[in-house]
Design a protein around this motif. Structure first.
Motif, PDB file in Angstrom:
ATOM      1  N   SER A  97       2.381 -91.207  24.389  1.00  0.00           N
ATOM      2  CA  SER A  97       1.881 -89.962  23.795  1.00  0.00           C
ATOM      3  C   SER A  97       1.984 -89.965  22.272  1.00  0.00           C
ATOM      4  CB  SER A  97       2.669 -88.769  24.345  1.00  0.00           C
ATOM      5  OG  SER A  97       4.008 -88.772  23.852  1.00  0.00           O
ATOM      6  N   LEU A  98       2.586 -91.020  21.721  1.00  0.00           N
ATOM      7  CA  LEU A  98       2.816 -91.069  20.282  1.00  0.00           C
ATOM      8  C   LEU A  98       1.640 -91.720  19.556  1.00  0.00           C
ATOM      9  CD1 LEU A  98       6.547 -92.271  20.272  1.00  0.00           C
ATOM     10  CD2 LEU A  98       5.707 -89.921  20.069  1.00  0.00           C
ATOM     11  N   SER A  99       1.393 -91.276  18.357  1.00  0.00           N
ATOM     12  CA  SER A  99       0.383 -91.916  17.513  1.00  0.00           C
ATOM     13  C   SER A  99       1.020 -93.122  16.825  1.00  0.00           C
ATOM     14  CB  SER A  99      -0.145 -90.929  16.471  1.00  0.00           C
ATOM     15  OG  SER A  99       0.922 -90.392  15.704  1.00  0.00           O
ATOM     16  N   GLU A 100       0.234 -93.898  16.095  1.00  0.00           N
ATOM     17  CA  GLU A 100       0.749 -95.088  15.424  1.00  0.00           C
ATOM     18  C   GLU A 100       1.942 -94.745  14.536  1.00  0.00           C
ATOM     19  OE1 GLU A 100      -0.620 -98.571  12.257  1.00  0.00           O
ATOM     20  OE2 GLU A 100      -2.136 -97.488  13.392  1.00  0.00           O
ATOM     21  N   GLY A 101       2.994 -95.554  14.649  1.00  0.00           N
ATOM     22  CA  GLY A 101       4.188 -95.335  13.848  1.00  0.00           C
ATOM     23  C   GLY A 101       5.173 -94.359  14.441  1.00  0.00           C
ATOM     24  N   PRO A 151       4.680-100.936  19.442  1.00  0.00           N
ATOM     25  CA  PRO A 151       3.709-101.836  18.806  1.00  0.00           C
ATOM     26  C   PRO A 151       2.288-101.302  18.989  1.00  0.00           C
ATOM     27  CG  PRO A 151       5.217-103.039  20.243  1.00  0.00           C
ATOM     28  CD  PRO A 151       5.406-101.592  20.531  1.00  0.00           C
ATOM     29  N   VAL A 152       1.429-101.606  18.040  1.00  0.00           N
ATOM     30  CA  VAL A 152       0.032-101.178  18.132  1.00  0.00           C
ATOM     31  C   VAL A 152      -0.756-102.263  18.859  1.00  0.00           C
ATOM     32  CG1 VAL A 152      -2.024-100.518  16.831  1.00  0.00           C
ATOM     33  CG2 VAL A 152       0.249 -99.873  15.987  1.00  0.00           C
ATOM     34  N   VAL A 194       2.498-104.743  14.244  1.00  0.00           N
ATOM     35  CA  VAL A 194       3.465-103.716  13.891  1.00  0.00           C
ATOM     36  C   VAL A 194       2.727-102.523  13.286  1.00  0.00           C
ATOM     37  CG1 VAL A 194       5.297-105.391  13.506  1.00  0.00           C
ATOM     38  CG2 VAL A 194       3.837-104.711  11.599  1.00  0.00           C
ATOM     39  N   PRO A 195       3.269-101.331  13.382  1.00  0.00           N
ATOM     40  CA  PRO A 195       2.622-100.157  12.789  1.00  0.00           C
ATOM     41  C   PRO A 195       2.573-100.278  11.268  1.00  0.00           C
ATOM     42  CG  PRO A 195       4.324 -99.514  14.366  1.00  0.00           C
ATOM     43  CD  PRO A 195       4.496-100.970  14.107  1.00  0.00           C
ATOM     44  N   LEU A 221       4.698 -95.244   9.849  1.00  0.00           N
ATOM     45  CA  LEU A 221       6.089 -95.299  10.277  1.00  0.00           C
ATOM     46  C   LEU A 221       6.963 -94.378   9.438  1.00  0.00           C
ATOM     47  CD1 LEU A 221       8.175 -96.593  12.104  1.00  0.00           C
ATOM     48  CD2 LEU A 221       8.313 -98.503  10.520  1.00  0.00           C
ATOM     49  N   VAL A 222       6.787 -94.431   8.127  1.00  0.00           N
ATOM     50  CA  VAL A 222       7.581 -93.588   7.230  1.00  0.00           C
ATOM     51  C   VAL A 222       7.286 -92.112   7.488  1.00  0.00           C
ATOM     52  CG1 VAL A 222       7.836 -92.914   4.805  1.00  0.00           C
ATOM     53  CG2 VAL A 222       7.886 -95.330   5.436  1.00  0.00           C
ATOM     54  N   LYS A 223       6.026 -91.793   7.722  1.00  0.00           N
ATOM     55  CA  LYS A 223       5.640 -90.403   8.012  1.00  0.00           C
ATOM     56  C   LYS A 223       6.319 -89.898   9.277  1.00  0.00           C
ATOM     57  CE  LYS A 223       1.545 -87.479   8.619  1.00  0.00           C
ATOM     58  NZ  LYS A 223       0.049 -87.475   8.689  1.00  0.00           N
TER      59      LYS A 223
END
Length: 201
Positions: free
Chosen positions: A14-18, A59-60, A68-69, A74-76
């Motif tokens: 359910s998560l978006s990238e990162g 992982p994407v 890797v994202p 990732l920081v966001k």
């Protein structure tokens, strides 16, 4: 009833990238040891990546490959999860504005949270704790300039302030100047001097 790994994977989808996951989110499903074991197995299987203690990322997957994202995504996600401010340090902006010729070789972000290192594939992202005044202008050109000036440091403060006044749009310079009261004295003095007419300096 879903197994612990199934529950973790369902949440990850359910998560978006990162998007990041932490074992403590799943403690309602079992003991901490069982949760940690499930995360460890998923990481070994390549379905999750461990980027720091207690922090995992998905992982994407694209065209039967994984990557890797992006650092930005990732920081966001980490900022949102920890309810903290995170911004790039001033190195890149300082170089772009001509405040330094040195190129940073590290991926450094400033954060209002705790300092930590993230191992993301072959990259290492450094999250470095910083005071709130460095985030007072947010993700704006004035905010970037503020962090650039802090990165360059006290010895070059006056020269940095003069260059920033020439580089920034009038509204951004006024925004930067408006927060002088919350800045370190050396920075406030340099910005104040740069704001004066040439004949008064």
């Amino acid at each position: 009833m879903r197994s612990i790994p199934q529950a973790i994977l369902q949440r990850s989808q359910s998560l978006s990238e990162g998007g990041v996951l932490a074992p403590k989110e799943f403690l309602h499903l079992g003991s901490r040891a069982a949760i940690d074991q499930a995360f460890c197995r998923l990481a070994k299987a390549g379905q999750l990546m461990r980027i720091a203690r207690g922090t995992y990322v998905v992982p994407v997957r694209a065209n039967s490959r994984t990557r890797v994202p992006s650092t930005e995504s990732l920081v966001k996600s980490i900022a949102a999860q920890g309810k903290q401010c995170i911004s790039p340090d001033g190195a890149r902006t300082a170089k772009a504005m001509g405040l330094t010729r040195a190129a940073s070789t590290k991926d450094v972000y400033l954060t209002t949270g705790r300092s930590k290192r993230l191992a993301v594939g072959s990259r290492t992202i450094h999250l470095q704790h910083a005071p709130y005044w460095l985030f007072s202008l947010g993700a704006t050109p004035a905010g970037d300039a503020l962090r650039a000036m802090a990165w360059v440091g006290k010895k070059q403060a006056e020269g940095s302030a003069q260059k920033m006044r020439r580089c920034l749009a009038k509204a951004e310079w006024e925004s930067l100047s408006s927060v002088r009261a919350s800045l370190p004295s050396w920075m406030a003095a340099a910005l104040g001097k740069a704001s004066m007419p040439d004949e008064m300096r």
